[in-house]
Design an enzyme around this catalytic site. Structure first.
Site, PDB file in Angstrom:
ATOM      1  N   SER A 162       0.817  -1.218   0.000  1.00  0.00           N
ATOM      2  CA  SER A 162       0.000   0.000   0.000  1.00  0.00           C
ATOM      3  C   SER A 162       0.851   1.269   0.000  1.00  0.00           C
ATOM      4  CB  SER A 162      -0.942  -0.006   1.202  1.00  0.00           C
ATOM      5  OG  SER A 162      -0.202  -0.052   2.398  1.00  0.00           O
ATOM      6  N   THR A 180      -1.051   3.463   4.439  1.00  0.00           N
ATOM      7  CA  THR A 180      -0.095   4.568   4.459  1.00  0.00           C
ATOM      8  C   THR A 180       1.052   4.214   5.370  1.00  0.00           C
ATOM      9  OG1 THR A 180      -2.036   6.014   4.538  1.00  0.00           O
ATOM     10  CG2 THR A 180       0.079   7.075   4.819  1.00  0.00           C
ATOM     11  N   THR A 230       1.922   6.991   0.353  1.00  0.00           N
ATOM     12  CA  THR A 230       0.936   5.944   0.074  1.00  0.00           C
ATOM     13  C   THR A 230       0.680   5.853  -1.426  1.00  0.00           C
ATOM     14  OG1 THR A 230      -1.320   5.181   0.578  1.00  0.00           O
ATOM     15  CG2 THR A 230      -1.025   7.544   0.284  1.00  0.00           C
ATOM     16  N   ARG A 263      -8.636  10.701  -7.547  1.00  0.00           N
ATOM     17  CA  ARG A 263      -8.940  10.721  -6.119  1.00  0.00           C
ATOM     18  C   ARG A 263      -7.688  11.009  -5.309  1.00  0.00           C
ATOM     19  NH1 ARG A 263      -7.009   7.626  -1.368  1.00  0.00           N
ATOM     20  NH2 ARG A 263      -8.738   7.551   0.106  1.00  0.00           N
ATOM     21  N   THR A 296      -3.836   6.854   9.519  1.00  0.00           N
ATOM     22  CA  THR A 296      -3.933   5.829   8.477  1.00  0.00           C
ATOM     23  C   THR A 296      -5.357   5.280   8.475  1.00  0.00           C
ATOM     24  OG1 THR A 296      -2.975   3.785   7.606  1.00  0.00           O
ATOM     25  CG2 THR A 296      -3.214   3.913   9.982  1.00  0.00           C
ATOM     26  N   GLY A 297      -5.785   4.773   7.337  1.00  0.00           N
ATOM     27  CA  GLY A 297      -7.122   4.187   7.276  1.00  0.00           C
ATOM     28  C   GLY A 297      -7.929   4.739   6.125  1.00  0.00           C
TER      29      GLY A 297
END
Length: 305
Positions: free
Chosen positions: A31, A165, A183, A193, A216-217
């Protein structure tokens, strides 16, 4: 890597850049860096930011194409421009002028992720209220003639293995704070995006008078709340780093109970903590710490709230 840079006399910004840059090379979790998280058209693009907590300068890139070292380019935005954020093809042109090579970010892995997704009728994706029905088929999608909004079914596709990330906070010996993120964004994202990672105050924030934080998330949700900025402000008021992180998570949860996310916090005295939102697939959050008190980088774990 970041800790070694500090020990060798490098600056806090050097440590953040090299630490996040190592993750780009290693393709951490798939990621970060090249060859992961292909977008809807199969391309991997990168987002990164770096922040100097002494001067409050930020350098960031988003939607960076064909350049592997996103955090390195973000650092050059601070050093060679008066801007904060460069995006897309123009960010790549800037990178080349700064001496970064054009490279293909696609790998066999990202190609196979993309073709698998196409074979599964482009599920999951990030469209809603479009025709054809985005929950059943691939696009191209368009706006329906008559709009009938249906309640969004948001189920988080992410798990503890694939938070999206690397976020890093570095506190120097004199209390100077720097932070950064890198990321390749949300897998199968709509091209163009941008998530929370390259946005100052969302993906990370550093202020040498208070501390630093990184998130993060699910960036699309988390960036709406500027969680890293908010956490640093809580620490400025004297709140313990763990509690600061927990308060930020609780604040987001009021609006998005099932969001996938975590925040790390560190203050200028070297205290640190983290918090995460408890959902199926995420009951604990793991993060790494290096400090003079530890003989080696150590994994820490917190239970989600």
């Amino acid at each position: 890597t970041a800790w070694r840079v500090l020990e060798a006399g490098g600056s806090e910004l050097d440590a953040v850049e090299r630490g996040c840059g190592q993750c780009e090379i290693d393709q951490c979790d798939g990621s970060v860096g090249y060859g992961g998280s292909p977008d809807e058209s199969g391309e991997t693009t990168l987002d990164a930011m770096i922040m100097d907590g002494n001067t409050m300068e930020v350098g960031a890139v988003a939607g960076l194409r064909r350049v592997k070292n996103a955090i390195g380019v973000a650092r050059k935005v601070i050093e060679y421009t008066k801007h904060t954020l460069l995006v897309g093809e123009s960010a790549s042109l800037f990178a080349v002028r700064m001496g970064f090579p054009y490279e293909d970010l696609t790998t066999q892995k990202s190609l196979s992720l993309y073709s698998e997704w196409l074979n599964q009728s482009c599920q999951p994706n990030y469209w809603k209220n479009v025709v054809p029905d985005s929950s059943k088929s691939c696009g191209p999608y368009k706006r329906p003639e008559e709009v009938t909004y249906k309640e969004e079914q948001t189920s988080s596709q992410r798990s503890v293995q694939n938070h999206d990330t690397i976020g890093m906070v570095v506190i120097g010996a004199s209390g100077t704070v720097a932070s950064g993120t890198s990321t390749n964004g949300a897998i199968h994202k709509i091209p163009g995006r941008v998530g929370d990672s390259p946005i100052a105050g969302a993906g990370s924030y550093a202020d040498s008078t208070a501390g630093g934080a990184a998130a993060t998330g699910d960036g699309d949700i988390m960036m709406r709340f500027l969680p890293s900025y908010q956490a640093v402000e809580y620490m400025r008021m004297g709140t313990d780093p763990t509690v600061a992180c927990q308060k930020v998570i609780a604040r987001i949860r009021k609006y998005a109970p099932k969001f996938f996310g975590a925040v790390i916090c560190a203050n200028t005295t070297g205290s640190y903590g983290a918090a995460c939102n408890k959902i199926p697939g995420l009951t604990q959050f793991h993060f790494m710490v290096s400090s003079p008190l530890l003989s080696q980088p150590t994994e820490q774990v917190v239970d989600c709230i």
